[in-house]
Design a protein around this motif. Structure first.
Motif, PDB file in Angstrom:
ATOM      1  N   ASP A  57       0.580   3.618  -1.993  1.00  0.00           N
ATOM      2  CA  ASP A  57      -0.221   5.060  -1.989  1.00  0.00           C
ATOM      3  C   ASP A  57      -0.789   5.428  -0.710  1.00  0.00           C
ATOM      4  O   ASP A  57      -0.910   6.470  -0.515  1.00  0.00           O
ATOM      5  CB  ASP A  57      -1.444   4.507  -2.801  1.00  0.00           C
ATOM      6  CG  ASP A  57      -2.284   3.512  -2.182  1.00  0.00           C
ATOM      7  OD1 ASP A  57      -1.753   2.486  -1.766  1.00  0.00           O
ATOM      8  OD2 ASP A  57      -3.629   3.468  -2.213  1.00  0.00           O
ATOM      9  N   VAL A  58      -0.785   4.457   0.061  1.00  0.00           N
ATOM     10  CA  VAL A  58      -1.653   4.787   1.734  1.00  0.00           C
ATOM     11  C   VAL A  58      -0.419   5.665   2.220  1.00  0.00           C
ATOM     12  O   VAL A  58      -0.399   6.404   2.959  1.00  0.00           O
ATOM     13  CB  VAL A  58      -2.097   3.952   2.234  1.00  0.00           C
ATOM     14  CG1 VAL A  58      -2.334   4.088   3.751  1.00  0.00           C
ATOM     15  CG2 VAL A  58      -3.330   3.384   1.596  1.00  0.00           C
ATOM     16  N   ARG A  99       0.912  -1.138   0.142  1.00  0.00           N
ATOM     17  CA  ARG A  99      -0.031   0.007  -0.020  1.00  0.00           C
ATOM     18  C   ARG A  99       0.880   1.185  -0.112  1.00  0.00           C
ATOM     19  O   ARG A  99       0.785   1.937   0.878  1.00  0.00           O
ATOM     20  CB  ARG A  99      -0.922   0.018   1.234  1.00  0.00           C
ATOM     21  CG  ARG A  99      -2.058  -1.143   1.335  1.00  0.00           C
ATOM     22  CD  ARG A  99      -2.498  -1.247  -0.184  1.00  0.00           C
ATOM     23  NE  ARG A  99      -3.319  -0.109  -0.514  1.00  0.00           N
ATOM     24  CZ  ARG A  99      -4.748   0.220  -0.272  1.00  0.00           C
ATOM     25  NH1 ARG A  99      -5.405  -0.517   0.390  1.00  0.00           N
ATOM     26  NH2 ARG A  99      -5.148   1.277  -0.787  1.00  0.00           N
ATOM     27  N   ARG A 125      -5.704   9.123  -5.866  1.00  0.00           N
ATOM     28  CA  ARG A 125      -6.178  10.145  -4.802  1.00  0.00           C
ATOM     29  C   ARG A 125      -5.651   9.975  -3.224  1.00  0.00           C
ATOM     30  O   ARG A 125      -5.364  10.930  -2.739  1.00  0.00           O
ATOM     31  CB  ARG A 125      -7.484   9.959  -4.658  1.00  0.00           C
ATOM     32  CG  ARG A 125      -8.657  10.978  -3.816  1.00  0.00           C
ATOM     33  CD  ARG A 125      -9.775  11.111  -4.156  1.00  0.00           C
ATOM     34  NE  ARG A 125     -10.514   9.905  -3.784  1.00  0.00           N
ATOM     35  CZ  ARG A 125     -11.033   9.183  -4.759  1.00  0.00           C
ATOM     36  NH1 ARG A 125     -10.865   9.560  -6.214  1.00  0.00           N
ATOM     37  NH2 ARG A 125     -11.464   7.837  -4.261  1.00  0.00           N
ATOM     38  N   ASN A 126      -5.290   8.680  -3.104  1.00  0.00           N
ATOM     39  CA  ASN A 126      -4.607   8.419  -1.660  1.00  0.00           C
ATOM     40  C   ASN A 126      -3.200   8.992  -1.754  1.00  0.00           C
ATOM     41  O   ASN A 126      -2.688   9.709  -0.699  1.00  0.00           O
ATOM     42  CB  ASN A 126      -4.363   6.970  -1.411  1.00  0.00           C
ATOM     43  CG  ASN A 126      -5.845   6.202  -1.232  1.00  0.00           C
ATOM     44  OD1 ASN A 126      -6.723   6.977  -0.765  1.00  0.00           O
ATOM     45  ND2 ASN A 126      -6.006   5.096  -1.158  1.00  0.00           N
ATOM     46  N   GLY A 171       0.449   9.144   0.883  1.00  0.00           N
ATOM     47  CA  GLY A 171      -0.636   9.979   1.437  1.00  0.00           C
ATOM     48  C   GLY A 171      -0.355  10.251   2.911  1.00  0.00           C
ATOM     49  O   GLY A 171      -0.776  11.449   3.196  1.00  0.00           O
ATOM     50  N   GLN A 172      -0.141   9.389   3.604  1.00  0.00           N
ATOM     51  CA  GLN A 172      -0.001   9.814   5.273  1.00  0.00           C
ATOM     52  C   GLN A 172       1.010  10.592   5.245  1.00  0.00           C
ATOM     53  O   GLN A 172       1.011  11.957   6.038  1.00  0.00           O
ATOM     54  CB  GLN A 172       0.325   8.293   6.169  1.00  0.00           C
ATOM     55  CG  GLN A 172      -0.800   7.417   6.125  1.00  0.00           C
ATOM     56  CD  GLN A 172      -0.249   6.472   6.915  1.00  0.00           C
ATOM     57  OE1 GLN A 172       0.767   5.902   6.875  1.00  0.00           O
ATOM     58  NE2 GLN A 172      -1.503   5.741   7.606  1.00  0.00           N
ATOM     59  N   SER A 213      -7.557  12.591  -7.747  1.00  0.00           N
ATOM     60  CA  SER A 213      -7.788  11.630  -8.638  1.00  0.00           C
ATOM     61  C   SER A 213      -7.253  11.790 -10.017  1.00  0.00           C
ATOM     62  O   SER A 213      -7.001  10.637 -10.568  1.00  0.00           O
ATOM     63  CB  SER A 213      -9.112  11.056  -8.748  1.00  0.00           C
ATOM     64  OG  SER A 213     -10.178  12.024  -9.317  1.00  0.00           O
ATOM     65  N   GLU A 233      -8.696   5.610  -7.025  1.00  0.00           N
ATOM     66  CA  GLU A 233      -8.673   5.745  -5.502  1.00  0.00           C
ATOM     67  C   GLU A 233      -7.226   5.672  -5.206  1.00  0.00           C
ATOM     68  O   GLU A 233      -6.799   6.566  -4.254  1.00  0.00           O
ATOM     69  CB  GLU A 233      -9.443   4.667  -4.892  1.00  0.00           C
ATOM     70  CG  GLU A 233      -9.341   4.597  -3.286  1.00  0.00           C
ATOM     71  CD  GLU A 233     -10.004   3.359  -3.145  1.00  0.00           C
ATOM     72  OE1 GLU A 233      -9.991   3.186  -1.542  1.00  0.00           O
ATOM     73  OE2 GLU A 233     -10.448   2.299  -3.402  1.00  0.00           O
ATOM     74  N   GLU A 234      -6.286   5.070  -5.654  1.00  0.00           N
ATOM     75  CA  GLU A 234      -4.851   4.806  -5.185  1.00  0.00           C
ATOM     76  C   GLU A 234      -4.193   6.057  -5.569  1.00  0.00           C
ATOM     77  O   GLU A 234      -3.419   6.781  -4.764  1.00  0.00           O
ATOM     78  CB  GLU A 234      -4.104   3.778  -5.905  1.00  0.00           C
ATOM     79  CG  GLU A 234      -4.734   2.537  -5.449  1.00  0.00           C
ATOM     80  CD  GLU A 234      -4.241   1.263  -6.411  1.00  0.00           C
ATOM     81  OE1 GLU A 234      -4.548   0.165  -6.143  1.00  0.00           O
ATOM     82  OE2 GLU A 234      -3.685   1.726  -7.391  1.00  0.00           O
TER      83      GLU A 234
END
Length: 424
Positions: free
Chosen positions: A222-223, A220, A306-307, A226-227, A312, A303-304
């Motif tokens: 992407d997450v 992940r 956008r994360n 994003g964090q 997006s 979605e990824e």
């Protein structure tokens, strides 16, 4: 998975809520800043003397530091470690003859000082520690990572004492902890040593301090990106609110120095279309037990995207901070620094040996010294962390920051304006 945890040291004192498992936590010493007087440093007790051994060859034990410290006066005796398996009690667990913890690994870490740090005239400085203490929940629920660790070294009461001892030994002004699921146990032990889980600073200098534990899952990316992006954006917003004060970012970023995420932190942007989200953090190597190779070029979903970037339809992630890594800026021992200048390892267990912990900072402050990590050869002799000397599977990283921009006292400005009025 936890989002960014931001606090500013300039805000009024307020009590932290009890954190959920693995939540980042920050503690500061009461009345710790600013201080120009040298603070007494606590040293560990001297190693106990041992009777002379007969001449012969025996394997080096984890406590040995002779292999990387040239001075003879800094060497410590080699300890012979006897190991055996006891299948009747715990299959797969390595049992070791008990010996009292020795401070060799703790005291063998050296301070690396900057040669050209230009500090402010006030001399204000702050020492910050970032430390992933290994949540008791994770230690108990992932035994496959710690099969080589002594059984008694994995007990929480033993690790808690070692963690608090290590913090006390290096005596930082502010402690940023990750993976805190036994907060009350840590808070009680820290309070007796002058720390509280609140911010209280009455000095003229201010800075924003961010503390984060990024998601581990290598797939992940992407997450994870994003964090980190949200941490940087929020930190910048606070700094702008307080007249562009400096920023320090601490934590376990779960990304290696040769990763795309590290590049994003150091260069302010990253084109994610050039990368597979499963490889962004550098934790996808088969050396760490993961098989994430793909024969086809990876396609990002909306979605990824956008994360990762916040939008997006935008493939470039950006952040507004010009960051410097405290360890990479100061040259350390060649035995424990990599190509990027970062430590070769800040974490070690059965499936990982590498660096994921960092202390980043912006302009307005300079890193005057860092606590160097241990060489790979010394870490490998432990066969993995925790040990009876080290209470976590991460090494704490510590840096001292000095303010480079002087801050004028508002009261002095008022006095000068009154004098001007009188002269007119």
């Amino acid at each position: 998975m936890h989002g960014p945890n931001l606090r500013t040291l300039a805000k009024p004192a307020r009590q932290f809520p009890s954190p959920s498992p693995a939540r980042p936590t920050t503690m500061s010493r009461r009345g710790a800043m600013p201080s120009t007087a040298p603070r007494a440093r606590l040293s560990p007790p001297a190693p106990a003397s041992h009777p002379p051994r007969k001449r012969g060859r025996s394997p080096s034990a984890p406590g040995s530091t002779a292999s990387w410290r040239a001075s003879a006066e800094n060497t410590v005796p080699l300890y012979h470690r006897r190991r055996w398996h006891n299948p009747e009690r715990a299959p797969g667990r390595v049992w070791q003859r008990f010996r009292a913890p020795q401070p060799a690994l703790l005291s063998s870490r050296l301070w690396i000082c900057s040669e050209d740090a230009s500090t402010s005239s006030s001399g204000d400085a702050c020492t910050i520690m970032s430390y992933n203490i290994l949540a008791d929940y994770n230690a108990r629920n992932h035994p496959d990572l710690y099969l080589d660790a002594p059984w008694d070294a994995m007990r929480w009461d033993s690790r808690r004492r070692l963690i608090i001892r290590e913090i006390r030994h290096w005596d930082p002004d502010v402690v940023c902890l990750q993976e805190v699921d036994r907060f009350q146990d840590i808070a009680a032990g820290m309070k007796s040593r002058g720390y509280e889980g609140i911010f209280q600073l009455n000095g003229t200098h201010k800075f924003v301090l961010g503390n984060i534990h990024v998601l581990f899952n290598p797939k992940r990316g992407d997450v994870k990106l994003g964090q980190i992006r949200m941490l940087l954006e929020n930190a910048n917003a606070l700094a702008e609110k307080w007249d562009k004060i400096p920023i320090v970012l601490a934590g376990d970023f779960n990304s290696t120095p040769d990763s795309a995420i590290y590049k994003f932190l150091s260069t302010m942007k990253l084109n994610i279309s050039l990368h597979d989200r499963r490889h962004l953090s550098g934790l996808d190597s088969t050396e760490f037990g993961y098989e994430l190779c793909s024969l086809l070029k990876y396609q990002w979903t909306d979605e990824e995207v956008r994360n990762a970037t916040g939008y997006s339809n935008v493939m470039v992630a950006e952040h507004p901070l010009k960051l410097s890594s405290s360890y990479a800026m100061l040259k350390g021992n060649s035995n424990n620094r990599g190509l990027h200048g970062e430590p070769l390892a800040t974490s070690y267990h059965r499936k990982f040996l590498g660096t994921v912990d960092y202390l980043w900072h912006t302009h307005g402050i300079e890193c005057s010294r860092v606590l160097d990590t241990l060489p790979i050869s010394v870490l490998k002799r432990t066969r993995g962390l925790p040990t009876r000397e080290i209470g976590s599977d991460h090494l704490p990283i510590v840096a001292e920051f000095a303010f480079t921009e002087s801050v004028e006292d508002d009261s002095d400005e008022d006095d000068e304006s009154e004098q001007d009025d009188e002269s007119e």
